[in-house]
Design a protein around this motif. Structure first.
Motif, mmCIF file in Angstrom:
data_model
loop_
_atom_site.group_PDB
_atom_site.id
_atom_site.type_symbol
_atom_site.label_atom_id
_atom_site.label_comp_id
_atom_site.label_asym_id
_atom_site.label_seq_id
_atom_site.Cartn_x
_atom_site.Cartn_y
_atom_site.Cartn_z
ATOM 1 N N ALA A 170 0.837 -1.190 0.000
ATOM 2 C CA ALA A 170 0.000 0.000 0.000
ATOM 3 C C ALA A 170 0.877 1.248 0.000
ATOM 4 O O ALA A 170 2.113 1.179 0.123
ATOM 5 N N GLU A 171 0.232 2.387 -0.143
ATOM 6 C CA GLU A 171 0.935 3.665 -0.149
ATOM 7 C C GLU A 171 1.814 3.807 1.080
ATOM 8 O O GLU A 171 1.391 3.513 2.202
ATOM 9 N N GLY A 172 3.056 4.238 0.856
ATOM 10 C CA GLY A 172 3.986 4.449 1.952
ATOM 11 C C GLY A 172 4.855 3.259 2.288
ATOM 12 O O GLY A 172 5.822 3.391 3.041
ATOM 13 N N ARG A 178 4.731 1.690 -7.947
ATOM 14 C CA ARG A 178 4.803 3.160 -8.013
ATOM 15 C C ARG A 178 3.407 3.757 -8.086
ATOM 16 O O ARG A 178 3.125 4.781 -7.440
ATOM 17 N N LEU A 235 0.793 2.524 -6.781
ATOM 18 C CA LEU A 235 0.205 2.371 -5.444
ATOM 19 C C LEU A 235 0.783 3.353 -4.428
ATOM 20 O O LEU A 235 0.266 3.478 -3.323
ATOM 21 N N GLY A 236 1.879 3.999 -4.793
ATOM 22 C CA GLY A 236 2.531 4.914 -3.851
ATOM 23 C C GLY A 236 3.549 4.239 -2.962
ATOM 24 O O GLY A 236 3.926 4.782 -1.920
ATOM 25 N N ALA A 237 4.028 3.059 -3.371
ATOM 26 C CA ALA A 237 5.039 2.333 -2.600
ATOM 27 C C ALA A 237 6.421 2.609 -3.181
ATOM 28 O O ALA A 237 6.567 2.908 -4.371
ATOM 29 N N ARG A 238 7.448 2.478 -2.341
ATOM 30 C CA ARG A 238 8.842 2.628 -2.765
ATOM 31 C C ARG A 238 9.425 1.239 -2.961
ATOM 32 O O ARG A 238 9.280 0.374 -2.091
#
Length: 319
Positions: free
Chosen positions: A149-151, A172, A174-177
């Protein structure tokens, strides 16, 4: 002349034969497609390597799970009323489509269930369309089962390969690194698709810790080496957030997740995500890097190239 590839027996690539035989006319709920490109995947040669479970398909075996092409005929609707509809809605002869999960994709034409056929985005070339869904749906399921998930910060093993590249792009969105393992030669690919590259080999865990000082939330293994598994276990405390598509024995022994296209839950998820992946590709959010195309009669050479492990992108057969 209509042709398709078959495996005359289980074994290595020497069991493959290109034979003359056209696809049948479509029956109820089926679509006939003139193939413009067929995706070439590791799953294709794994399919013919050895018998599967008792009662599984016997030789001769058709080859190829995904294609893109043009509709040439429609069967009647399955219920006998109305017209045949594909997975994404209405379809007409002449429409450009892609299809997954099918059989006998290494062919000049195929007749397949309409539910597995989808409209091809106009801007997506046939070779890319024919390579979108197997890798893309595998990547999507890996992200899904590890609850990315994001973050989040995730570790992707073999990030410069086909599934790894799709994971990087979807993560990317999803907002994941993503931190991606690769050889030095694969660093540019990992960076291009939004990942932070780290070189595999001795000291990998320390290099990942340096790249992720706040820790790693999930690990997604596309290579199956002991190094990949050991590093994942060392860095991710929650084993439900570790998944592999290769290291089945380690997963069973160590208590983390293994997924595969033949598993019922995996099949359900991958079938359900197809339309969304096609939408993403049509919007330019999901790219399929291509390495090479081969003529249909060079399928063995194409599979040998994919099996080398360093294609640098996807491969397609062009009838």
């Amino acid at each position: 002349m209509a042709r398709h590839w078959i495996a005359t027996d289980f074994g290595d690539l020497d069991v493959l034969r290109l034979v003359e035989n056209g696809a049948p006319a479509p029956g109820p709920g089926e679509v006939k497609i003139a193939v413009r490109a067929a995706g070439v995947n590791p799953a294709d040669f794994k399919h013919i390597r050895s018998p599967r479970a008792p009662g599984a398909e016997e030789p001769p075996l058709p080859i190829g799970y995904e294609i893109a092409g043009v509709v040439t005929a429609l069967g009647p609707a399955e219920d006998g009323e109305g017209s045949t509809r594909i997975g994404s809605g209405d379809v007409a002869v002449g429409d450009e489509v892609l299809a997954f999960r099918i059989k006998s994709g290494y062919a000049t034409d195929v007749t397949v269930p309409a539910r597995d056929v989808f409209a091809k985005p106009a801007g997506l070339p046939f070779p890319e369309a024919a390579n979108l869904l197997l890798a893309g749906s595998t990547a999507a399921e890996m992200l899904h089962v590890t609850r990315v998930a994001e973050g989040d910060t995730i570790l992707v093993h073999a990030a410069s390969g086909a599934v790894g590249v799709s994971i990087l792009q979807q993560a990317r969105l999803l907002g994941a690194r993503a931190i991606g393992t690769a050889s030095r030669g694969g660093f540019e690919v990992v960076e291009r698709f939004g990942g932070v590259p780290v070189e595999y080999g001795e000291g990998l865990a320390e290099r990942v810790r340096d790249a992720a000082p706040d820790g790693v939330d999930a690990a997604l293994d596309c290579v199956g080496t002991d190094e990949a598994v050991d590093v994942s276990l060392a860095l991710v405390a929650d084993r439900t957030r570790i998944v592999t598509i290769v290291a089945g024995q380690r997963a069973k022994a160590e208590g983390f997740q293994i997924i595969g296209g033949a598993m019922p839950d995996s099949k359900r998820f991958r079938d359900g995500i197809r339309s969304e992946l096609i939408r993403m590709a049509g919007a330019g959010e999901l790219v399929v890097p291509m390495a090479r195309t081969y003529p249909l009669d060079q399928a063995v050479e194409a599979l040998e190239y994919v099996r080398s492990g360093h294609p640098g992108g996807k491969v397609a057969l062009i009838p």
